[in-house]
Design an enzyme around this catalytic site. Structure first.
Site, PDB file in Angstrom:
ATOM      1  N   SER A   7     -11.347  95.934 -67.541  1.00  0.00           N
ATOM      2  CA  SER A   7     -12.001  94.696 -67.105  1.00  0.00           C
ATOM      3  C   SER A   7     -11.910  94.532 -65.600  1.00  0.00           C
ATOM      4  O   SER A   7     -10.819  94.432 -65.028  1.00  0.00           O
ATOM      5  CB  SER A   7     -11.357  93.495 -67.787  1.00  0.00           C
ATOM      6  OG  SER A   7     -11.829  92.321 -67.161  1.00  0.00           O
ATOM      7  N   HIS A  32     -15.933  96.807 -68.259  1.00  0.00           N
ATOM      8  CA  HIS A  32     -16.056  95.474 -68.851  1.00  0.00           C
ATOM      9  C   HIS A  32     -16.254  94.454 -67.732  1.00  0.00           C
ATOM     10  O   HIS A  32     -15.475  94.391 -66.781  1.00  0.00           O
ATOM     11  CB  HIS A  32     -14.796  95.167 -69.659  1.00  0.00           C
ATOM     12  CG  HIS A  32     -14.850  93.899 -70.447  1.00  0.00           C
ATOM     13  ND1 HIS A  32     -15.469  93.817 -71.676  1.00  0.00           N
ATOM     14  CD2 HIS A  32     -14.361  92.656 -70.195  1.00  0.00           C
ATOM     15  CE1 HIS A  32     -15.346  92.579 -72.150  1.00  0.00           C
ATOM     16  NE2 HIS A  32     -14.688  91.857 -71.258  1.00  0.00           N
ATOM     17  N   ASP A  34     -16.803  90.470 -66.886  1.00  0.00           N
ATOM     18  CA  ASP A  34     -16.598  89.119 -67.423  1.00  0.00           C
ATOM     19  C   ASP A  34     -17.357  88.081 -66.611  1.00  0.00           C
ATOM     20  O   ASP A  34     -16.999  87.800 -65.462  1.00  0.00           O
ATOM     21  CB  ASP A  34     -15.101  88.784 -67.388  1.00  0.00           C
ATOM     22  CG  ASP A  34     -14.318  89.552 -68.436  1.00  0.00           C
ATOM     23  OD1 ASP A  34     -14.633  89.419 -69.629  1.00  0.00           O
ATOM     24  OD2 ASP A  34     -13.378  90.286 -68.054  1.00  0.00           O
ATOM     25  N   MET A  36     -18.312  84.177 -66.228  1.00  0.00           N
ATOM     26  CA  MET A  36     -17.806  82.852 -66.647  1.00  0.00           C
ATOM     27  C   MET A  36     -18.520  81.757 -65.879  1.00  0.00           C
ATOM     28  O   MET A  36     -18.737  81.886 -64.671  1.00  0.00           O
ATOM     29  CB  MET A  36     -16.308  82.753 -66.353  1.00  0.00           C
ATOM     30  CG  MET A  36     -15.480  83.864 -66.951  1.00  0.00           C
ATOM     31  SD  MET A  36     -13.752  83.599 -66.563  1.00  0.00           S
ATOM     32  CE  MET A  36     -13.040  85.072 -67.287  1.00  0.00           C
ATOM     33  N   HIS A  65     -19.657  90.774 -70.837  1.00  0.00           N
ATOM     34  CA  HIS A  65     -19.112  89.729 -71.715  1.00  0.00           C
ATOM     35  C   HIS A  65     -19.483  88.373 -71.119  1.00  0.00           C
ATOM     36  O   HIS A  65     -18.914  87.957 -70.116  1.00  0.00           O
ATOM     37  CB  HIS A  65     -17.587  89.943 -71.790  1.00  0.00           C
ATOM     38  CG  HIS A  65     -16.845  88.892 -72.551  1.00  0.00           C
ATOM     39  ND1 HIS A  65     -15.461  88.791 -72.509  1.00  0.00           N
ATOM     40  CD2 HIS A  65     -17.255  87.900 -73.388  1.00  0.00           C
ATOM     41  CE1 HIS A  65     -15.062  87.792 -73.277  1.00  0.00           C
ATOM     42  NE2 HIS A  65     -16.126  87.217 -73.812  1.00  0.00           N
ATOM     43  N   MET A  67     -19.315  84.634 -70.947  1.00  0.00           N
ATOM     44  CA  MET A  67     -18.579  83.428 -71.346  1.00  0.00           C
ATOM     45  C   MET A  67     -19.298  82.247 -70.730  1.00  0.00           C
ATOM     46  O   MET A  67     -18.799  81.572 -69.825  1.00  0.00           O
ATOM     47  CB  MET A  67     -17.121  83.538 -70.871  1.00  0.00           C
ATOM     48  CG  MET A  67     -16.303  84.486 -71.721  1.00  0.00           C
ATOM     49  SD  MET A  67     -14.796  85.030 -70.916  1.00  0.00           S
ATOM     50  CE  MET A  67     -15.445  86.411 -69.992  1.00  0.00           C
ATOM     51  N   MET A 136     -11.665  88.115 -79.482  1.00  0.00           N
ATOM     52  CA  MET A 136     -10.800  87.688 -78.380  1.00  0.00           C
ATOM     53  C   MET A 136      -9.368  87.624 -78.894  1.00  0.00           C
ATOM     54  O   MET A 136      -9.082  86.974 -79.913  1.00  0.00           O
ATOM     55  CB  MET A 136     -11.211  86.305 -77.865  1.00  0.00           C
ATOM     56  CG  MET A 136     -12.496  86.254 -77.079  1.00  0.00           C
ATOM     57  SD  MET A 136     -12.660  87.447 -75.739  1.00  0.00           S
ATOM     58  CE  MET A 136     -11.245  87.064 -74.696  1.00  0.00           C
ATOM     59  N   ASP A 174     -10.270  92.141 -76.853  1.00  0.00           N
ATOM     60  CA  ASP A 174     -10.184  91.757 -75.433  1.00  0.00           C
ATOM     61  C   ASP A 174      -9.126  90.680 -75.221  1.00  0.00           C
ATOM     62  O   ASP A 174      -9.221  89.593 -75.790  1.00  0.00           O
ATOM     63  CB  ASP A 174     -11.574  91.235 -75.005  1.00  0.00           C
ATOM     64  CG  ASP A 174     -11.649  90.819 -73.546  1.00  0.00           C
ATOM     65  OD1 ASP A 174     -10.711  91.099 -72.788  1.00  0.00           O
ATOM     66  OD2 ASP A 174     -12.687  90.221 -73.184  1.00  0.00           O
TER      67      ASP A 174
HETATM   68  C1  DX5 Z   1     -10.569  86.960 -70.538  1.00  0.00           C
HETATM   69  C2  DX5 Z   1     -11.527  88.091 -70.292  1.00  0.00           C
HETATM   70  C3  DX5 Z   1     -10.871  89.401 -70.354  1.00  0.00           C
HETATM   71  C4  DX5 Z   1      -9.805  89.624 -69.303  1.00  0.00           C
HETATM   72  C5  DX5 Z   1      -8.769  90.496 -69.933  1.00  0.00           C
HETATM   73  O1  DX5 Z   1     -11.286  85.784 -70.661  1.00  0.00           O
HETATM   74  O2  DX5 Z   1     -12.554  88.082 -71.266  1.00  0.00           O
HETATM   75  O3  DX5 Z   1     -11.802  90.472 -70.351  1.00  0.00           O
HETATM   76  O4  DX5 Z   1     -10.277  90.216 -68.124  1.00  0.00           O
HETATM   77  O5  DX5 Z   1      -7.705  90.627 -69.054  1.00  0.00           O
HETATM   78  P1  DX5 Z   1      -6.262  91.075 -69.563  1.00  0.00           P
HETATM   79  O6  DX5 Z   1      -6.404  92.459 -70.110  1.00  0.00           O
HETATM   80  O7  DX5 Z   1      -5.462  91.010 -68.301  1.00  0.00           O
HETATM   81  O8  DX5 Z   1      -5.811  90.087 -70.606  1.00  0.00           O
HETATM   82 ZN    ZN Z   2     -13.823  89.914 -71.433  1.00  0.00          ZN
END
Ligand code: DX5
Ligand code: ZN
Length: 214
Positions: A7, A32, A34, A36, A65, A67, A136, A174
């Site tokens: 990620s 990956h 993320d 948000m 991903h 969010m 998750m 994840d």
């Molecule tokens: C959290 C994200 C993850 C995050 C995981 O909301 O969706 O992808 O980056 O990070 P670690 O592996 O540090 O928990």
């Molecule tokens: Zn993620």
């Protein structure tokens, strides 16, 4: 399958190109990404313009991903930005069936994400539309959180559901993944593991990626 999707949320945003090149040279399978919005999750990360720049340097598929609330609004934007796999939250979609079809029609692989509180059984009528389901194993929004142990049982339930309805569907996990829980997650039926802090905060990220895939 034992795939690893580091990620970029835990990468150095000031040196994103350097960190992506490190992953290009590593055993990582996907990147990956993320996204948000500060509404669906409390945090804001980055949007399509940054994804576009990630795509410019990445030589591996982008596992994006989302969010964000109502992700159906942005499907073509993320396709244009370079997403190969687009995952949307069950909890953020009013018309999930339509959104999954739209992702595939846009030429990407489609996935659904379940928050820790959302039961696997709710996928009974959508799993056949999914190329992947992401479970998750933390509450989304931040890297570096503690892994939720109930995830193992959800992976096994999802594996049973996929075997029955869509055997080709990949299972991704994840949040809080590390070298201790990774082998147990693969054993439970996970195909793809996401790891942020475990990779980027380690002394030797490329070596850690190899260890996480074992
Ligand atoms: C959290 C994200 C993850 C995050 C995981 O909301 O969706 O992808 O980056 O990070 P670690 O592996 O540090 O928990
Ligand atoms: Zn993620």
């Amino acid at each position: 399958m034992h795939l690893l999707s580091p990620s970029l949320l835990s990468a150095d945003f000031g040196n994103l190109q350097r960190d992506i090149e490190m992953l290009n040279e590593s055993a990582a399978d996907w990147l990956h990404v993320d996204v948000m919005d500060g509404m669906f999750v409390p945090n804001i990360s980055f949007g399509q313009p940054v994804v576009k720049h990630i795509k410019k340097h990445a030589r591996k598929p982008l596992d994006v991903h989302l969010m964000i609330l109502d992700p159906g609004r942005y499907i073509n934007d993320f396709r244009d930005a370079g997403a190969d796999i687009l995952t949307v939250h069950y909890e953020a979609c009013t018309h999930l069936d339509r959104t999954l079809h739209a992702i595939k029609d846009a030429g990407m692989k489609a996935g659904v994400v379940l928050n820790p509180h959302t039961p696997v059984v709710l996928l009974e009528d959508t799993v056949q539309l999914c190329d992947m389901v992401l479970l998750m194993s933390v509450n989304p929004g931040f890297g570096g959180q503690k892994f939720i142990e109930n995830t193992y049982s959800k992976v096994r339930q999802l594996k049973t559901l996929c075997d029955r309805k869509n055997p080709g569907c990949l299972i991704e996990v994840d949040g809080g993944v590390n070298t201790t829980n990774a082998p147990l997650l693969y054993e439970a039926g996970a195909d793809v593991l996401v790891a942020g802090n475990a990779v980027f905060k380690s002394a030797n990220p490329q070596q850690t990626i190899i260890e996480l895939k074992r």
